[in-house]
Design a protein around this motif. Sequence first.
Motif, PDB file in Angstrom:
ATOM      1  N   PRO A   1       0.843  -1.210   0.000  1.00 37.35           N
ATOM      2  CA  PRO A   1       0.000   0.000   0.000  1.00 37.35           C
ATOM      3  C   PRO A   1       0.868   1.246   0.000  1.00 37.35           C
ATOM      4  O   PRO A   1       2.033   1.218   0.415  1.00 37.35           O
ATOM      5  CB  PRO A   1      -0.807  -0.136   1.300  1.00 37.35           C
ATOM      6  CG  PRO A   1       0.028  -1.032   2.171  1.00 37.35           C
ATOM      7  CD  PRO A   1       0.740  -1.974   1.256  1.00 37.35           C
TER       8      PRO A   1
ATOM      9  N   ILE B   1      -4.918   1.746  -0.532  1.00 38.95           N
ATOM     10  CA  ILE B   1      -5.066   0.563  -1.376  1.00 38.95           C
ATOM     11  C   ILE B   1      -5.471   1.067  -2.759  1.00 38.95           C
ATOM     12  O   ILE B   1      -6.591   1.545  -2.943  1.00 38.95           O
ATOM     13  CB  ILE B   1      -6.125  -0.391  -0.818  1.00 38.95           C
ATOM     14  CG1 ILE B   1      -5.711  -0.884   0.572  1.00 38.95           C
ATOM     15  CG2 ILE B   1      -6.363  -1.563  -1.758  1.00 38.95           C
ATOM     16  CD1 ILE B   1      -6.734  -1.780   1.240  1.00 38.95           C
TER      17      ILE B   1
ATOM     18  N   ALA C   1      -6.710   1.313  -6.609  1.00 35.22           N
ATOM     19  CA  ALA C   1      -7.572   0.589  -7.549  1.00 35.22           C
ATOM     20  C   ALA C   1      -7.794   1.487  -8.759  1.00 35.22           C
ATOM     21  O   ALA C   1      -8.507   2.488  -8.671  1.00 35.22           O
ATOM     22  CB  ALA C   1      -8.902   0.220  -6.898  1.00 35.22           C
TER      23      ALA C   1
ATOM     24  N   ASP D   1     -11.600  -1.913  -8.823  1.00 33.05           N
ATOM     25  CA  ASP D   1     -12.418  -1.893  -7.607  1.00 33.05           C
ATOM     26  C   ASP D   1     -13.582  -2.876  -7.680  1.00 33.05           C
ATOM     27  O   ASP D   1     -14.383  -2.963  -6.756  1.00 33.05           O
ATOM     28  CB  ASP D   1     -12.923  -0.484  -7.309  1.00 33.05           C
ATOM     29  CG  ASP D   1     -13.828   0.060  -8.408  1.00 33.05           C
ATOM     30  OD1 ASP D   1     -13.914  -0.559  -9.485  1.00 33.05           O
ATOM     31  OD2 ASP D   1     -14.443   1.129  -8.197  1.00 33.05           O
TER      32      ASP D   1
ATOM     33  N   LEU E   1      -7.304  -6.674  -4.610  1.00 27.27           N
ATOM     34  CA  LEU E   1      -7.079  -5.672  -3.573  1.00 27.27           C
ATOM     35  C   LEU E   1      -6.674  -6.277  -2.239  1.00 27.27           C
ATOM     36  O   LEU E   1      -6.087  -5.587  -1.400  1.00 27.27           O
ATOM     37  CB  LEU E   1      -8.345  -4.822  -3.378  1.00 27.27           C
ATOM     38  CG  LEU E   1      -8.872  -4.079  -4.615  1.00 27.27           C
ATOM     39  CD1 LEU E   1     -10.035  -3.180  -4.226  1.00 27.27           C
ATOM     40  CD2 LEU E   1      -7.782  -3.274  -5.294  1.00 27.27           C
TER      41      LEU E   1
ATOM     42  N   GLN F   1      -6.290   2.297   6.758  1.00 24.86           N
ATOM     43  CA  GLN F   1      -6.200   2.170   5.306  1.00 24.86           C
ATOM     44  C   GLN F   1      -7.480   2.669   4.652  1.00 24.86           C
ATOM     45  O   GLN F   1      -8.567   2.605   5.240  1.00 24.86           O
ATOM     46  CB  GLN F   1      -5.962   0.720   4.888  1.00 24.86           C
ATOM     47  CG  GLN F   1      -4.555   0.199   5.155  1.00 24.86           C
ATOM     48  CD  GLN F   1      -4.335  -1.159   4.536  1.00 24.86           C
ATOM     49  OE1 GLN F   1      -5.094  -2.102   4.737  1.00 24.86           O
ATOM     50  NE2 GLN F   1      -3.256  -1.271   3.754  1.00 24.86           N
TER      51      GLN F   1
ATOM     52  N   ILE G   1      -9.324   2.620   0.568  1.00 21.05           N
ATOM     53  CA  ILE G   1      -9.282   2.245  -0.844  1.00 21.05           C
ATOM     54  C   ILE G   1      -9.542   3.502  -1.671  1.00 21.05           C
ATOM     55  O   ILE G   1     -10.517   4.219  -1.425  1.00 21.05           O
ATOM     56  CB  ILE G   1     -10.337   1.183  -1.176  1.00 21.05           C
ATOM     57  CG1 ILE G   1     -10.201  -0.025  -0.254  1.00 21.05           C
ATOM     58  CG2 ILE G   1     -10.220   0.751  -2.635  1.00 21.05           C
ATOM     59  CD1 ILE G   1     -11.345  -1.020  -0.381  1.00 21.05           C
TER      60      ILE G   1
ATOM     61  N   ASN H   1     -10.056   4.782  -5.606  1.00 19.51           N
ATOM     62  CA  ASN H   1     -10.282   4.364  -6.989  1.00 19.51           C
ATOM     63  C   ASN H   1     -10.360   5.572  -7.908  1.00 19.51           C
ATOM     64  O   ASN H   1     -11.020   6.562  -7.593  1.00 19.51           O
ATOM     65  CB  ASN H   1     -11.574   3.558  -7.111  1.00 19.51           C
ATOM     66  CG  ASN H   1     -11.937   3.256  -8.560  1.00 19.51           C
ATOM     67  OD1 ASN H   1     -12.822   3.889  -9.123  1.00 19.51           O
ATOM     68  ND2 ASN H   1     -11.246   2.313  -9.167  1.00 19.51           N
TER      69      ASN H   1
ATOM     70  N   ARG I   1     -16.316  -4.293  -2.254  1.00 15.15           N
ATOM     71  CA  ARG I   1     -14.914  -4.334  -1.823  1.00 15.15           C
ATOM     72  C   ARG I   1     -14.788  -3.742  -0.425  1.00 15.15           C
ATOM     73  O   ARG I   1     -13.973  -4.199   0.383  1.00 15.15           O
ATOM     74  CB  ARG I   1     -14.028  -3.547  -2.791  1.00 15.15           C
ATOM     75  CG  ARG I   1     -14.124  -3.921  -4.254  1.00 15.15           C
ATOM     76  CD  ARG I   1     -13.578  -5.288  -4.555  1.00 15.15           C
ATOM     77  NE  ARG I   1     -14.513  -6.345  -4.262  1.00 15.15           N
ATOM     78  CZ  ARG I   1     -15.587  -6.637  -5.000  1.00 15.15           C
ATOM     79  NH1 ARG I   1     -15.888  -5.897  -6.050  1.00 15.15           N
ATOM     80  NH2 ARG I   1     -16.386  -7.634  -4.680  1.00 15.15           N
ATOM     81  N   CYS I   2     -15.574  -2.722  -0.137  1.00 15.01           N
ATOM     82  CA  CYS I   2     -15.545  -2.118   1.197  1.00 15.01           C
ATOM     83  C   CYS I   2     -16.004  -3.110   2.248  1.00 15.01           C
ATOM     84  O   CYS I   2     -15.447  -3.165   3.356  1.00 15.01           O
ATOM     85  CB  CYS I   2     -16.432  -0.870   1.227  1.00 15.01           C
ATOM     86  SG  CYS I   2     -15.914   0.446   0.110  1.00 15.01           S
TER      87      CYS I   2
ATOM     88  N   ARG J   1     -12.945  -1.546   4.723  1.00 16.41           N
ATOM     89  CA  ARG J   1     -12.211  -0.310   4.503  1.00 16.41           C
ATOM     90  C   ARG J   1     -13.117   0.684   3.797  1.00 16.41           C
ATOM     91  O   ARG J   1     -13.977   0.309   2.991  1.00 16.41           O
ATOM     92  CB  ARG J   1     -10.963  -0.544   3.630  1.00 16.41           C
ATOM     93  CG  ARG J   1      -9.942  -1.555   4.169  1.00 16.41           C
ATOM     94  CD  ARG J   1      -9.253  -1.032   5.408  1.00 16.41           C
ATOM     95  NE  ARG J   1      -8.064  -1.797   5.779  1.00 16.41           N
ATOM     96  CZ  ARG J   1      -8.044  -2.825   6.614  1.00 16.41           C
ATOM     97  NH1 ARG J   1      -9.184  -3.265   7.152  1.00 16.41           N
ATOM     98  NH2 ARG J   1      -6.912  -3.432   6.925  1.00 16.41           N
TER      99      ARG J   1
ATOM    100  N   MET K   1     -13.858   3.673   1.034  1.00 17.69           N
ATOM    101  CA  MET K   1     -13.399   3.896  -0.326  1.00 17.69           C
ATOM    102  C   MET K   1     -13.837   5.282  -0.783  1.00 17.69           C
ATOM    103  O   MET K   1     -14.946   5.732  -0.469  1.00 17.69           O
ATOM    104  CB  MET K   1     -13.975   2.850  -1.294  1.00 17.69           C
ATOM    105  CG  MET K   1     -13.551   3.062  -2.758  1.00 17.69           C
ATOM    106  SD  MET K   1     -14.375   1.958  -3.945  1.00 17.69           S
ATOM    107  CE  MET K   1     -13.712   0.371  -3.466  1.00 17.69           C
TER     108      MET K   1
END
Length: 653
Positions: free
Chosen positions: A494, A509, A511, A516, A522, A531, A533, A535, A558-559, A564, A566
């Motif tokens: 990261p 992170i 993307a 994503d 990821l 952290q 994310i 995008n 993804r969250c 995490r 985003m």
Amino acid sequence: MSTNNVPPQSSPAPTTSTKQENGPFYNMMWLPALAAGALMAMAFVPYDIGFLVWVGLLPILTILWVGPARFWRGFRMGWMFGMGWYCVSFSWIHEVGYVFDIPCAVFTNIAFVPLMALYSCLPGIWAGIMATWLRPQLSRSPEQKDIARYGKKSAWKSWATADLFSTLRVAVGGAALWVCLEWVRAHGTLGFSWNSLGMGMYHGLSLVQWAEFVGTAALSFVPAFINIILWGAGRRAYLYFRGASGFCRTWDFYGSMVLLFMMFVGGMFLAKAYAPAAMMQRESTLQLPVLAVQINQDQVERMSIRRKRPTMLTNVQNERYLSATQSAFEQVLREQMQQALDNKHGLAFTLAKPAWVIWPESALGVDLWRNIEDDSHFNINGYLNSEDTDKLFNESLPALRRQTYSPFVLITGVDERRFSGSSVSRDAGRGMLNSMAFIPGGFESIRTASKQHLMPFGEYIPYADSCEWLRSIYTEITGTQVSDGIHRGTGSEPIPMPVPGTDETVGVIPAVCYEDTVGDKLTKFVRQGPQVIVNVSNDAWFRDSACGAQQARNAAFRCIELRRCMVRAANKGVTCAIAPNGAVIDALLNEDGTPHLAGYSYAVLPVDRNGGFTVYALMGDWAVILCALLALLCASPVIVERLSTRAERRRAQ
């Protein structure tokens, strides 16, 4: 003679005669299969009729199990079901043809339809197996004439019990098989994980919270299982009522509803625990103000300017993003001050200036040169936009930070040109990278992370490196060398970024584009600690279509998988911020809920300083492996029986 406990009579083996299979009724079943697939597409964005995922498989199951038990017949029906689903759900893909000035009919025939036909083979395989190896026994109801009145109830109960276990075997195996084939669709050469069956459960957020443990692909087990249970339990209840003049207790249906309710209740607690309001109350939460900006630039306009006057594109694009960012800062601070004035009980307030500013994919109007040997960056004098690069980093960005009174970190999409060696020259180019640039200060502070999950045929040609003839054909058609195209990025670390105004550092992170939507790409960036994310996307390739909205819905998972936050900056897509429970904190949308407008999205992200690893982040797609074993286990009785029958026939011959 007593007839108590007369066993139900099994139905004769399904006919396989050519006359029945090729009759007018069975030949026309592809039409309802196609319509059923189109109906299933309505469960996803932009239609978003979520309840359809719970009943959308019932029509195709009826088609498969009423007709002959033939694999290729089932495959054809499932393939038509997939064509109806994917052609409607992914109809926006043909929009890219307009960008390249390709007539719609031509692009549809040479690209869109073949791609959808390829994807539809997976529902076809599922339907073929469901029509044969995972087909329920569908035993007949007990024969009435041989059963005395006092033995009728017992016979019907025996029949219902046998039918229930048959349905359970098929439901577990069929749902598990569906999960496996969706995983194949997401990880194949043309990997495309969008709009999996489990994503239709997004409404209410409760049921999708379990993606933290099993991943998004395995969530599809739940609606697929419920569909099959509904079909089997509904048929059983109808036949029982008609024959025994009573009500059949469909224990498989009751049990599935209890399990679904337990998932719902548990998901409610998970969704609440990771809700922004709940996280903000914890001492371990860092409040990170972020500002995502988009100018809603049309891709046709961008490409036209680039072809005619590249320097003009650089100047216009940079100025537009700088101006939009300054305007967004002013609007955000104005709104905060107004909220403070409206708060009659508060005597003081603190301006939460954006600490990070995010621009979309390829937003930076200048190209960066990156030495692939040591990842250092150079501004090459006399080549491309060297003067504009100097102006951007030495004048424009510092001026914007002074005007906004904020030493913000700029995160933006950028095109990187690769080179290697000790000397930098025009002939040193080694292709390009589609990257995300992190700029906390001046040019010397730049760090980049490059896209690793490239778009087939859009950013690379599959197998072109190993097939000389394929490389030659592509060069003749496009006039471009494959080796000069976009290269795949590497790395799994990261990117640590400071939070201006504090001594905090948050890991990013990265993307880029549709990364994503790919969960396992990821997970390798997950580390202990705070952290986020980030995008950056450019959905302008697909114009004013549903592409951006579908990608944003996929990104929410993804969250949940990684727990995490985003933040997304998506040109012509959905620019937004998403909480760890998948809820949208803020989004840049029109009044009717559609994207495609210029503006900004401002949000304060709740970032857990003690963020840990979810089960999915640690173990990946373990649930998919389990589903593969379940599917094989449930299909094995029929497979063994058929193999034994064939062996007996061979011995008899």
